[in-house]
Motif scaffolding. Structure first.
Motif, PDB file in Angstrom:
ATOM      1  N   PHE A   1       0.839  -1.198   0.000  1.00  0.00           N
ATOM      2  CA  PHE A   1       0.000   0.000   0.000  1.00  0.00           C
ATOM      3  C   PHE A   1       0.874   1.248   0.000  1.00  0.00           C
ATOM      4  CE2 PHE A   1       0.552  -1.319   4.430  1.00  0.00           C
ATOM      5  CZ  PHE A   1       0.921  -0.149   5.079  1.00  0.00           C
ATOM      6  N   THR A   2       0.354   2.279  -0.634  1.00  0.00           N
ATOM      7  CA  THR A   2       1.045   3.571  -0.682  1.00  0.00           C
ATOM      8  C   THR A   2       0.611   4.427   0.504  1.00  0.00           C
ATOM      9  OG1 THR A   2      -0.697   4.646  -1.963  1.00  0.00           O
ATOM     10  CG2 THR A   2       1.021   3.472  -3.195  1.00  0.00           C
ATOM     11  N   ALA A   3       1.271   5.543   0.665  1.00  0.00           N
ATOM     12  CA  ALA A   3       0.902   6.460   1.740  1.00  0.00           C
ATOM     13  C   ALA A   3      -0.537   6.924   1.567  1.00  0.00           C
ATOM     14  CB  ALA A   3       1.849   7.660   1.753  1.00  0.00           C
ATOM     15  N   GLU A   4      -0.921   7.257   0.345  1.00  0.00           N
ATOM     16  CA  GLU A   4      -2.285   7.731   0.106  1.00  0.00           C
ATOM     17  C   GLU A   4      -3.306   6.641   0.374  1.00  0.00           C
ATOM     18  OE1 GLU A   4      -3.336  10.803  -0.373  1.00  0.00           O
ATOM     19  OE2 GLU A   4      -1.246  11.346  -0.070  1.00  0.00           O
ATOM     20  N   GLN A   5      -2.973   5.404   0.044  1.00  0.00           N
ATOM     21  CA  GLN A   5      -3.885   4.289   0.325  1.00  0.00           C
ATOM     22  C   GLN A   5      -4.048   4.066   1.828  1.00  0.00           C
ATOM     23  OE1 GLN A   5      -1.860   1.378  -2.093  1.00  0.00           O
ATOM     24  NE2 GLN A   5      -3.339   1.564  -3.772  1.00  0.00           N
ATOM     25  N   LEU A   6      -2.961   4.252   2.575  1.00  0.00           N
ATOM     26  CA  LEU A   6      -3.051   4.137   4.025  1.00  0.00           C
ATOM     27  C   LEU A   6      -3.973   5.212   4.587  1.00  0.00           C
ATOM     28  CD1 LEU A   6      -2.151   3.044   6.811  1.00  0.00           C
ATOM     29  CD2 LEU A   6      -0.246   4.672   6.706  1.00  0.00           C
ATOM     30  N   LEU A   7      -3.802   6.451   4.134  1.00  0.00           N
ATOM     31  CA  LEU A   7      -4.638   7.540   4.627  1.00  0.00           C
ATOM     32  C   LEU A   7      -6.104   7.293   4.282  1.00  0.00           C
ATOM     33  CD1 LEU A   7      -2.440  10.640   3.656  1.00  0.00           C
ATOM     34  CD2 LEU A   7      -2.431   9.331   5.795  1.00  0.00           C
ATOM     35  N   ALA A   8      -6.360   6.804   3.077  1.00  0.00           N
ATOM     36  CA  ALA A   8      -7.738   6.510   2.683  1.00  0.00           C
ATOM     37  C   ALA A   8      -8.314   5.394   3.530  1.00  0.00           C
ATOM     38  CB  ALA A   8      -7.788   6.127   1.199  1.00  0.00           C
ATOM     39  N   ALA A   9      -7.520   4.379   3.829  1.00  0.00           N
ATOM     40  CA  ALA A   9      -7.993   3.261   4.641  1.00  0.00           C
ATOM     41  C   ALA A   9      -8.332   3.710   6.059  1.00  0.00           C
ATOM     42  CB  ALA A   9      -6.935   2.149   4.677  1.00  0.00           C
ATOM     43  N   VAL A  10      -7.508   4.597   6.620  1.00  0.00           N
ATOM     44  CA  VAL A  10      -7.783   5.108   7.967  1.00  0.00           C
ATOM     45  C   VAL A  10      -9.072   5.918   7.961  1.00  0.00           C
ATOM     46  CG1 VAL A  10      -6.957   6.637   9.800  1.00  0.00           C
ATOM     47  CG2 VAL A  10      -5.356   5.090   8.660  1.00  0.00           C
ATOM     48  N   ARG A  11      -9.217   6.796   6.974  1.00  0.00           N
ATOM     49  CA  ARG A  11     -10.452   7.589   6.887  1.00  0.00           C
ATOM     50  C   ARG A  11     -11.674   6.682   6.763  1.00  0.00           C
ATOM     51  NH1 ARG A  11      -7.431  10.627   2.956  1.00  0.00           N
ATOM     52  NH2 ARG A  11      -6.660  12.619   3.805  1.00  0.00           N
ATOM     53  N   ASP A  12     -11.580   5.704   5.861  1.00  0.00           N
ATOM     54  CA  ASP A  12     -12.732   4.846   5.586  1.00  0.00           C
ATOM     55  C   ASP A  12     -13.066   3.935   6.757  1.00  0.00           C
ATOM     56  OD1 ASP A  12     -13.059   5.992   3.137  1.00  0.00           O
ATOM     57  OD2 ASP A  12     -12.215   4.342   1.985  1.00  0.00           O
ATOM     58  N   ALA A  13     -12.061   3.596   7.559  1.00  0.00           N
ATOM     59  CA  ALA A  13     -12.330   2.744   8.725  1.00  0.00           C
ATOM     60  C   ALA A  13     -13.306   3.406   9.680  1.00  0.00           C
ATOM     61  CB  ALA A  13     -11.023   2.420   9.451  1.00  0.00           C
ATOM     62  N   THR A  14     -13.306   4.732   9.718  1.00  0.00           N
ATOM     63  CA  THR A  14     -14.197   5.444  10.643  1.00  0.00           C
ATOM     64  C   THR A  14     -15.656   5.366  10.209  1.00  0.00           C
ATOM     65  OG1 THR A  14     -13.966   7.586   9.503  1.00  0.00           O
ATOM     66  CG2 THR A  14     -12.356   7.060  11.228  1.00  0.00           C
ATOM     67  N   VAL A  15     -15.894   5.002   8.947  1.00  0.00           N
ATOM     68  CA  VAL A  15     -17.277   4.891   8.464  1.00  0.00           C
ATOM     69  C   VAL A  15     -17.619   3.467   8.069  1.00  0.00           C
ATOM     70  CG1 VAL A  15     -17.417   7.293   7.721  1.00  0.00           C
ATOM     71  CG2 VAL A  15     -16.562   5.570   6.117  1.00  0.00           C
ATOM     72  N   GLY A  16     -16.797   2.503   8.500  1.00  0.00           N
ATOM     73  CA  GLY A  16     -17.114   1.100   8.278  1.00  0.00           C
ATOM     74  C   GLY A  16     -16.813   0.579   6.894  1.00  0.00           C
ATOM     75  N   ARG A  17     -15.953   1.279   6.135  1.00  0.00           N
ATOM     76  CA  ARG A  17     -15.615   0.825   4.788  1.00  0.00           C
ATOM     77  C   ARG A  17     -14.261   0.139   4.840  1.00  0.00           C
ATOM     78  NH1 ARG A  17     -16.050   5.491   2.184  1.00  0.00           N
ATOM     79  NH2 ARG A  17     -18.303   5.221   1.997  1.00  0.00           N
ATOM     80  N   ALA A  18     -14.228  -1.129   4.463  1.00  0.00           N
ATOM     81  CA  ALA A  18     -13.015  -1.927   4.630  1.00  0.00           C
ATOM     82  C   ALA A  18     -12.056  -1.775   3.463  1.00  0.00           C
ATOM     83  CB  ALA A  18     -13.380  -3.398   4.783  1.00  0.00           C
ATOM     84  N   HIS A  19     -10.748  -1.860   3.764  1.00  0.00           N
ATOM     85  CA  HIS A  19      -9.706  -1.892   2.739  1.00  0.00           C
ATOM     86  C   HIS A  19      -8.878  -3.147   2.945  1.00  0.00           C
ATOM     87  CE1 HIS A  19      -9.584   2.337   0.972  1.00  0.00           C
ATOM     88  NE2 HIS A  19     -10.590   2.375   1.840  1.00  0.00           N
ATOM     89  N   LEU A  20      -8.599  -3.865   1.860  1.00  0.00           N
ATOM     90  CA  LEU A  20      -7.712  -5.017   1.893  1.00  0.00           C
ATOM     91  C   LEU A  20      -6.675  -4.866   0.796  1.00  0.00           C
ATOM     92  CD1 LEU A  20     -10.398  -6.221   3.276  1.00  0.00           C
ATOM     93  CD2 LEU A  20      -9.469  -8.428   2.610  1.00  0.00           C
TER      94      LEU A  20
END
Length: 249
Positions: free
Chosen positions: A108-127
């Motif tokens: 994962f890239t830095a931007e993907q990490l930031l997106a995953a953290v943001r999305d975790a707060t609204v229940g959207r999963a990243h794998l």
């Protein structure tokens, strides 16, 4: 919407990894690293102290490992696994225990990490790809099982005091709570699940589908039984994860 930065606790026994994740997050004003931990027990203490918006959690750590700590952390904040461990059984178990996503280092890239953290707060999963592949492998290899079977085979620890030492890692995939596949559901159940994942309430789903709320509840009960999900959040997280994995498969 609050302008306050998202507060994150990072748990990893490798200080270099902690420093790297901290640097990535701290470079953006929307994120604040509120605490760091070297094992699961410290992660629990830091989470209780700082009440973060998201917890980044490694799997293999001394004393109390990530999977042991996970069910104790999930009630405190969404937990995003950030780890080098991409084994099928571990990915499956982490999602079964309530992880909001699974990122394997190097994928994962830095931007993907930031997106995953943001999305975790609204229940959207990243794998990441390895985690998606592991989850799909588990889905294809594991027959559906009732919730009773799942809980009897792999009981979820009751949140409370953490043990003083780590548990063993699972050697085989746990049964079914991550078994999320469109083929399990009828067309109507797929429609209802998509509406659930979009954030609709039962009343909104009833209006959209021109059915009663009682019928909506019946559909949801059948969906949860087929997916072996205990709640809306768990079903949504796995639904999003499997959708992304299927899109890349």
């Amino acid at each position: 919407m609050s302008d306050d930065p998202l507060r994150v606790v990072i748990a990893d026994d490798n200080p270099v990894v902690r420093a790297g994740l901290t640097a990535l997050l701290s470079a953006h004003p929307d994120f604040l690293v509120a605490g760091q931990a070297a094992d699961g027990r410290e992660a629990h203490e830091e989470a209780r102290r700082h009440r973060p918006d998201v917890i980044l959690l490694d799997v293999r750590m001394p004393r109390v490992d990530g999977l042991t700590a996970l069910p104790h952390l999930v009630p405190l904040a969404p937990v995003l696994m950030t780890t080098y461990s991409g084994e099928t059984g571990i990915v499956h178990e982490a999602l079964r225990l309530g992880a909001s996503g699974y990122l394997v280092h190097g994928e994962f890239t830095a931007e993907q990490l930031l997106a995953a953290v943001r999305d975790a707060t609204v229940g959207r999963a990243h794998l990441t790809p390895t985690a998606s592949t592991a989850l799909l492998t588990a889905v294809r290899a594991t027959p559906a099982c009732t919730s009773t079977c799942a809980s009897a085979t792999n009981p979820t620890p009751t949140p409370g005091e953490l043990p003083s030492s780590a548990h063993h890692f699972p050697q085989t995939p746990s049964q079914a709570q991550a078994v999320v596949a469109h083929s399990l559901l009828s067309q109507r159940e797929v429609e209802v699940m998509e509406l659930i994942a979009s954030g609709m309430t039962n009343q909104q789903i009833a209006t959209t589908c021109f059915i009663s709320q009682k019928t909506v509840k019946n559909h949801i009960n059948r969906i949860f039984a087929k997916l072996n999900a205990d709640n809306r959040g768990q079903a949504i997280a796995l639904w999003h994860a499997l959708g992304k994995a299927a899109a890349h498969g």
